[in-house]
Design a protein around this motif. Structure first.
Motif: not given
Length: 236
Positions: A37-65
Motif C-alpha cells: 500500500e502506497l504510504v503518504g507523505q506523513s507516513s514517510r516523514v514518520k519513518a524517516e524521523g525514527s531513523q534516517k538511514s533505516q530503509q525498513v521500519s516496523n509498525t503495528l500495521d505492517g512494515t513501512v518500506l
C-alpha cells in the motif's frame, strides 16, 4: 417427533459450525497474502524521523518500506506516439535476445540495459549499433517512494525490492547480487509468494552472466520485474 426435531437442530448446529470454520479459513488466507500500500507523505516523514538511514521500519500495521530516490541511465532505442508501436519494437528486440522494456507513456520510450552514467553505456551502445540498432543515452529519475508491506512473505518482499533499489542507486555488484540470494534462501521457504518468483529468476539470470556488461544488459528488466511485483501486490 421431539427426537426428530432435536436431530434436525443438531444438524443445523453442525452445518453452522462448518460454515463458520470455512469462513475463518478464508479470512486467514486473505490476511496471509502479501499486499503493498502506497504510504503518504506523513507516513514517510514518520519513518524517516525514527531513523534516517533505516530503509525498513516496523509498525503495528505492517512494515513501512522506504525506497530512496534513484537515478540511472539506459539505452533509448526509440520514442513512439502510441503504445502498440512501442510494444512491437520491444518484441522485435526480444526476438534478437535483447531484453528491452517500454519506459514511460505518452510518448512511449523503448530502452535496453542499465548503467549509472552515459559513459558507462558506451560499450553497450556500440554492441547494439553493430546489430543495426541505434540508441541514445537516456537518464531515468525515480522519486522516493514508501510502501506499507503486510502479510506472509512481507519481509522477503521488502528485502528484494530494497535490493533492486540499491542496484539502481549504486550499481550491479557481486555483493548486492549475493545478498538477494541469501535473502531468498533464508526467507523464501518451501512456498514463497508466486509473485516474487519471476523477480528471483531474473536475479538468477544476471548471476549466471560472467561479465558486468552482460549483467547490465539485464538491469532494466530487473527493475521492471520489481515494478510488476509492486503492481501485483498493490492490486494494479
Amino acid at each position: 417427533m421431539q427426537g426428530r426435531r432435536k436431530g434436525l437442530e443438531r444438524i443445523r448446529i453442525v452445518i453452522v459450525l462448518i460454515l463458520g470454520m470455512m469462513a475463518l479459513g478464508l479470512l486467514t488466507l486473505g490476511i496471509g497474502k502479501v499486499y503493498l500500500e502506497l504510504v503518504g507523505q506523513s507516513s514517510r516523514v514518520k519513518a524517516e524521523g525514527s531513523q534516517k538511514s533505516q530503509q525498513v521500519s516496523n509498525t503495528l500495521d505492517g512494515t513501512v518500506l522506504v525506497l530512496p530516490k534513484a537515478t540511472f541511465w539506459t539505452c533509448q532505442v526509440g520514442v513512439f506516439q502510441n503504445e502498440t508501436n512501442a510494444q512491437l519494437t520491444r518484441e522485435r528486440l526480444q526476438v534478437l535476445a535483447l531484453d528491452a522494456e517500454v519506459l514511460n507513456a505518452n510518448p512511449w520510450i523503448v530502452g535496453i540495459g542499465l548503467g549509472h552514467s552515459a559513459n558507462e553505456l558506451k560499450r553497450m551502445r556500440q554492441f547494439l549499433a553493430e546489430k543495426g540498432i541505434q540508441t541514445i543515452p537516456k537518464q531515468i529519475e525515480l522519486p522516493e517512494r514508501s510502501f506499507r508491506v503486510a502479510g506472509n512473505g512481507s519481509q522477503l518482499t521488502a528485502e528484494l525490492l530494497t535490493n533492486v533499489n540499491t542496484i539502481l542507486q549504486k550499481g550491479m555488484t557481486a555483493e548486492v547480487l549475493a545478498k538477494e540470494e541469501q535473502a531468498w534462501n533464508s526467507l523464501a521457504g518451501e512456498h514463497p509468494p508466486k509473485e516474487l518468483e519471476a523477480l528471483h529468476q531474473m536475479y538468477n539470470r544476471i548471476r549466471a552472466k560472467i561479465n558486468s556488461e552482460d549483467q547490465n544488459a539485464l538491469g532494466l528488466s530487473l527493475y521492471f520485474e520489481s515494478q510488476r511485483v509492486i503492481n501485483k501486490f498493490s492490486g494494479k
